[in-house]
Design an enzyme around this catalytic site. Sequence first.
Site, PDB file in Angstrom:
ATOM      1  N   VAL A 473       3.506  -3.033  -6.136  1.00 11.36           N
ATOM      2  CA  VAL A 473       3.397  -2.065  -5.350  1.00 11.36           C
ATOM      3  C   VAL A 473       4.684  -2.140  -4.419  1.00 11.36           C
ATOM      4  O   VAL A 473       5.076  -3.099  -3.944  1.00 11.36           O
ATOM      5  CB  VAL A 473       2.134  -2.106  -4.471  1.00 11.36           C
ATOM      6  N   ALA A 474       5.183  -1.108  -4.042  1.00  9.90           N
ATOM      7  CA  ALA A 474       6.477  -0.878  -3.218  1.00  9.90           C
ATOM      8  C   ALA A 474       6.128  -1.631  -2.070  1.00  9.90           C
ATOM      9  O   ALA A 474       7.090  -2.364  -1.493  1.00  9.90           O
ATOM     10  CB  ALA A 474       7.068   0.453  -3.014  1.00  9.90           C
ATOM     11  N   ASP A 475       5.235  -1.187  -1.247  1.00 12.57           N
ATOM     12  CA  ASP A 475       5.313  -1.838   0.234  1.00 12.57           C
ATOM     13  C   ASP A 475       4.650  -3.209   0.235  1.00 12.57           C
ATOM     14  O   ASP A 475       4.771  -4.127   0.980  1.00 12.57           O
ATOM     15  CB  ASP A 475       4.685  -0.710   1.328  1.00 12.57           C
ATOM     16  N   CYS A 476       3.917  -3.523  -0.738  1.00 16.78           N
ATOM     17  CA  CYS A 476       3.269  -4.696  -0.830  1.00 16.78           C
ATOM     18  C   CYS A 476       4.505  -5.750  -1.280  1.00 16.78           C
ATOM     19  O   CYS A 476       4.649  -7.126  -0.782  1.00 16.78           O
ATOM     20  CB  CYS A 476       2.296  -4.963  -2.018  1.00 16.78           C
ATOM     21  N   GLU A 479       6.028  -6.308   2.111  1.00 16.44           N
ATOM     22  CA  GLU A 479       5.367  -7.259   2.875  1.00 16.44           C
ATOM     23  C   GLU A 479       5.563  -8.813   2.388  1.00 16.44           C
ATOM     24  O   GLU A 479       5.400  -9.571   3.208  1.00 16.44           O
ATOM     25  CB  GLU A 479       3.875  -6.835   3.134  1.00 16.44           C
TER      26      GLU A 479
END
Length: 747
Positions: A473-476, A479
Amino acid sequence: MLNVKPSWKNWQLLTEKGRQIWAFKPKSNNINEHLLNVASVTDEDIIQFAVDFQFDKSSNPNSGDKVFRHAAINANFQEFSGQPPQESNADQQQVTDALVKGINYFSYLQSEDGHWPGDYGGPLFLLPGLLIASYLTESPFPKAHQEMMKLYIFNHQNSDAGWGMHIEGESTMFGTVMQYVSLRLLGVDKSHEQLASAREWIKNNGGATGIPSWGKFYLAILNCYDWQGFNSLFPEMWLFPKWLPVHPWRYWCHSRMVYLPMAYCYAQRIKAPETALILSLREEIFNEDFASIDWPKQRNALCEKDSYTQLSPVLKWMNFFTNTYEKFKSTWLREKATAYLLKYLNAEDAQTDYINIGPVNKAINSISIWHAYGKDSEQFKKHVARWYDYLWIAEDGMKMNGYNGSQLWDTAFATRAILESDLGKLFPETIAKSYKFIELSQIKAEHPTHGEFFRHPMIGSWPFSTAENGWPVADCTAEGLSATLAINHSGLIKPIIDEQRIQQAVDVILSYQNADGGWATYELSRAPKWLEKLNPSEVFADIMIDYSWTECTAACVISLLEIQETYPAYKNSEIRKAISSGIEFILNQQKSDGSWYGGWAVCFTYATWFGVEAISKAKGKSYFDDAVLMTSINKACSFLVDHQKADGGWGETFESCSKLVYSEAADSQVVNTAWALLTLMAAEYGDNTAIDMGINVLLNKQVASGDWSQESISGVFNYNCMITYANYRNIFPIWALSRYRQRFASK
Ligand code: LAN
């Protein structure tokens, strides 16, 4: 000691490399053996379950994850034994002490493998899918599990006798019929009082013919609805040439992976045998005599309580053609399409080690694989073993989680929250464990079939849950990367994630940026916006394409800004460009009132935090015109201050998400309050009183152990379905207090 009810003790959470399994009276701690020796449940156990899992939905439909937490705390909790820093005044000391207590408590919830387990329930339409799979395939859950599932469903019945889409929602046909059928499959008699009143609800709202299409699908599988009453899923579409804008490879991966097994089941018209139970259900949930129902007329029938999005005229036309095609279809082509679907299903199973991308395709893939290979096949057995990865127990019973967990996501946030102030260094073991988990979860290899099945390249990325789930996942990724950098900077641990792996993460993030400057969830946006017109679900919005989102974009921008600070030489100009266009996307998403709409948590306070965090981090570094950035930040702060409640906190209800306007909760919520505070502090907002008042809300709401109470639901997907993030009530207050402390400690 926290109060642990007798039967809570019989359930134990086993974890390994992020995998979470609830075992009943396990004879060993070996997670792979949890199914080998499930203790049989006695009549006394069952009576005790009903006492110990009594849950009062009317006071708060959100359970507090007490079964897991109380056991974890009682096992080995100790007050913080080190010396918290001495602050120069009593107010500051109170903040420092609250922070130490908050982190200390939370550290005891961390599992040995380094992640923070937690309740990820909320949606009510997931468990029914799994129960239908288990019924159809004659693969029952152990009795202890079944009893706990019954309790959960009963506990979440609304006062009007129906059930919602999710635990806080008003009753819908989808929610009610699915829970009703589930209870019947679990062996509850139709004369049961709660079922009789649920039947009334169904009848009074037009009967099950008005269930939305996903419900029609499940009922058809159960043979309680005729496949003719279901719009064709046109399996041949999967054979389209790839360049066509409607080829499924362009869909948002969740839609793609759900409509894939659905198309297989549709092509095969899979349906359960007509047992006495099925025949009886047909009489229980419809207002008409089952045999007399005009099925083709029911294809678009919809209970008005379920209607969230309207089917477009284009889709209705398409349905007309595909439904007509069903009458004349070529058998050869259908077989070819079905063979392709099966091949794809096998690839998804292999790529995710049978976990699958999410809870919906988990159930439907199981059904498809059972149909294709039989109950005794290795493939099907592997599916069944993974059903348990989705089950969770809290004081409201046994539910199906919305994913196989939120392991990486929570761990990354928790790490960043703890390390935001110097105080985090008092918890080196916690950070060491986090790091171990983050390291383990970074994806290190590509699947052999990733190109063939349209997967975005993923080496260096992070998933939302576990490496085994393996969907990046991009934002994972962002993070995971930010947390890695925070740990590396803390100097607490010798870095294991070396420069090469950090660069791989950066490369993945760059590869995920859309042409509009923003970042989407799992993949690039692969189709034009008009494809949304083909959204066949009446209950979810924006599911057809992977859109750019404020939150995902901000997370990626923030991690890239951090990379520029630490590794300025790496792809400098490319990253600069990516950041600038990301900021531009974020600015364009800001609403005229200064807020941002949040697509993945509740709601404006969430996305506004992301927006401001990214923009203020970019300020003064010539990525963008600073005057424009300042105006944006000031507007956002005014928005927040305007919505601050009299007690100093903030609170939103889930209706902010579904109605797209700020919907104020009666009481302040710690999670919203923490997001608003993080925003104001990131913005260096001038009025300290607003911030101090908010901090007081967090301090006052903290309970003696260092925890905070579970309030309203925090997460959302597709605008209309809410999802629990149990750890948010700790992570974000800790983060806000850390930031507050860092402000005074560094002065
Ligand atoms: C999630 C959970 C995490 C979430 C964030 C990382 C927080 C977000 O920033 C990006 C989107 C993502 C990855 C996300 C997408 C949709 C998911 C997978 C979920 C909300 C968890 C469950 C949901 C999934 C679609 C549920 C199944 C329902 C269907 C309609 C298929």
